[in-house]
Design a protein around this motif. Structure first.
Motif: not given
Length: 483
Positions: A150-165
């Motif tokens: 139910e999380m927004s795409l932006m929330t998921i994208a942000t979490l992925t970006a933090v981990a990848g960076a």
């Protein structure tokens, strides 16, 4: 809870393995060489792993399977030729010149730091405005569909970006390449399992899939009309595998030219054997079950065929694939900015790690902010292929002219970069808009690959004309070309 435990456990295991390997390898070389080329210490195994995982990620799996047809295999098969050209033609040149970035080759050939900076800027624009947000969008879409989040795409994208960076920022290219390889083993194993389970779900039959989706000979209106196989498709592969900093940087980080070439050969074998299985089979099986699903195809079929206990493992593999591609692009973008722009024009003695951290944080934020631009795209992978032509074909022209001719003024090539971008955009987006507004009087636009081939030829002629009549210099064929 089981899925979450498996997901977190595998993600943590990859991080720990990466940390252990990088810690035991130690540091070597100068700051720039260590941070951006892993101190020249990668074996062929890690070169092959990083080349493969930088390319195969969620936008590839989601995008190609979303087309639900065999035709898209041509892009992956031509990638084998691109890897071989990198190994045989370009790597010997890069290693002989001791390049950290591919743009150094242009500086040596044209004797111009300004041209190097201009091309680096084009690379950065493509990375930040196209590749980074697309990677984050496709991974977020996949995870949302797979788990019904139910999380927004932006929330998921942000979490992925933090981990990848985190990999790129704190570990440099060494951490990126090592995590790519470990993640690749997990991703390819899980993706192959999904393909086999999907075939089993449809009883190994695609009887309900239309014939036009199962052919390898594309018609005039298809995504891959057969004539482009003989015009411009190889140009996209040469650009991507041989002149694109994000990819080529992995091969430049090997312990030797021979080791880098072995990594390219291994990556080519993977591309010719395993990649076709994972980028088209699930999509065709999903069509057999549900009909056209677009970019939601891969998440849907994985959620249906994969046992519940393995869903967390597959999520870890997909997140790892996104993070490796994301951190690879971040690291190469930082290399371009630091080596080609900042050290040349602002501060040649800048501390590389500290500056790189700042730059990569900024690029990651921009990547997340641009995710909404790509939400709802009809075919995300086709959109990428079309967009990169605006800068990839002009950049490839600069490399082709520089390798084939001597005594070409850098100003003529800089003019060609602008000319080529405008020409390609006019032949693709501009022509499409005119045709849509006047379908009876304006003919249907050419396929963007044809436009790329035409642009390359006209670009080369334009550069030579400007060089002769605008700069007063007469280009001659390079010695190796004459021989």
């Amino acid at each position: 809870m089981l899925q979450l435990i498996v997901f977190l456990g595998l993600t943590t295991a990859i991080a720990l393995l990466t940390w252990w390997h990088c810690r035991s390898a130690g540091r070597r070389g100068s700051d720039a060489k260590e941070y951006f080329l892993a101190g020249g210490g990668l074996s062929w195994v890690f070169v092959a792993g990083s080349l493969t995982l930088t390319n195969i990620n969620t936008d590839t799996l989601v995008g190609w399977n979303g087309n639900q047809m065999l035709l898209v295999l041509w892009w992956e098969l031509f990638g084998v030729a691109g890897l071989l050209l990198l190994a045989w033609v370009f790597l010997p040149i890069y290693y002989r010149l001791g390049c950290t970035t591919v743009t150094e080759l242009l500086e040596r050939r044209y004797r111009s730091g300004h041209l190097r900076a201009t091309v680096a800027t084009l690379f950065l624009l493509g990375n930040v405005f196209v590749f980074l947000p697309v990677m984050l969008y496709t991974s977020a879409l996949f995870l949302q569909k797979l788990f019904g989040l139910e999380m927004s795409l932006m929330t998921i994208a942000t979490l992925t970006a933090v981990a990848g960076a985190a990999y790129a920022i704190f570990g440099g290219l060494r951490a990126v390449a090592v995590s790519d390889t470990y993640s690749g083993v997990l991703l390819f194993g899980m993706a192959a399992l999904v393909a086999v389970l999907a075939l089993d779900r449809v009883d190994w039959s695609w009887s309900e899939v239309p014939a036009e989706r199962l052919t390898m000979i594309g018609g005039p209106e298809s995504l891959v009309p057969w004539p482009i196989l003989f015009t411009g498709m190889i140009l996209w592969q040469i650009y991507y595998w041989s002149t694109n900093q994000t990819i080529t940087q992995r091969a430049l980080a090997a312990t030797s030219l021979r080791e880098a070439q072995k990594g390219c050969y291994a990556a080519a074998v993977i591309r010719a054997t395993l990649v076709p299985l994972i980028v088209v089979v699930p999509g065709l099986c999903a069509y057999q079950l549900h009909g056209p699903l677009g970019d939601a195809t891969y998440g849907t079929i994985v959620g249906e065929v994969l046992p519940t206990g393995l869903t967390g493992a597959f999520a870890a593999a997909m997140v790892a694939a996104t993070m490796t591609s994301f951190n690879s692009t971040l690291n190469s973008s930082a290399a371009l900015y630091v080596c080609d722009l900042h050290q040349r024009y602002f501060n040649p003695a800048a501390a590389v790690p500290r500056l790189s951290v700042t730059v990569q944080v900024l690029f990651a934020i921009l990547g997340v902010a641009l995710v909404p631009v790509y939400i709802g795209a009809e075919s995300i992978i086709q959109l990428i292929q079309e967009l990169i032509g605006v800068f990839s074909i002009p950049i490839l022209s600069a490399f082709v002219i520089g390798l084939l001719f001597d005594d070409v003024d850098a100003r003529a090539v800089i003019a060609t970069l602008v000319f080529g971008a405008v020409l390609y955009w006019t032949g693709t987006a501009g022509w499409s808009q005119l045709h849509a507004a006047n379908p009876e009087s304006v003919p249907h636009p050419l396929h963007f690959v044809h436009v790329g081939a035409i642009t390359l030829l006209l670009n080369s002629g334009f550069a030579l004309l400007v060089n002769r009549w605008g700069c007063g210099r007469h280009a001659t064929l390079h010695r190796s070309t004459r021989s």
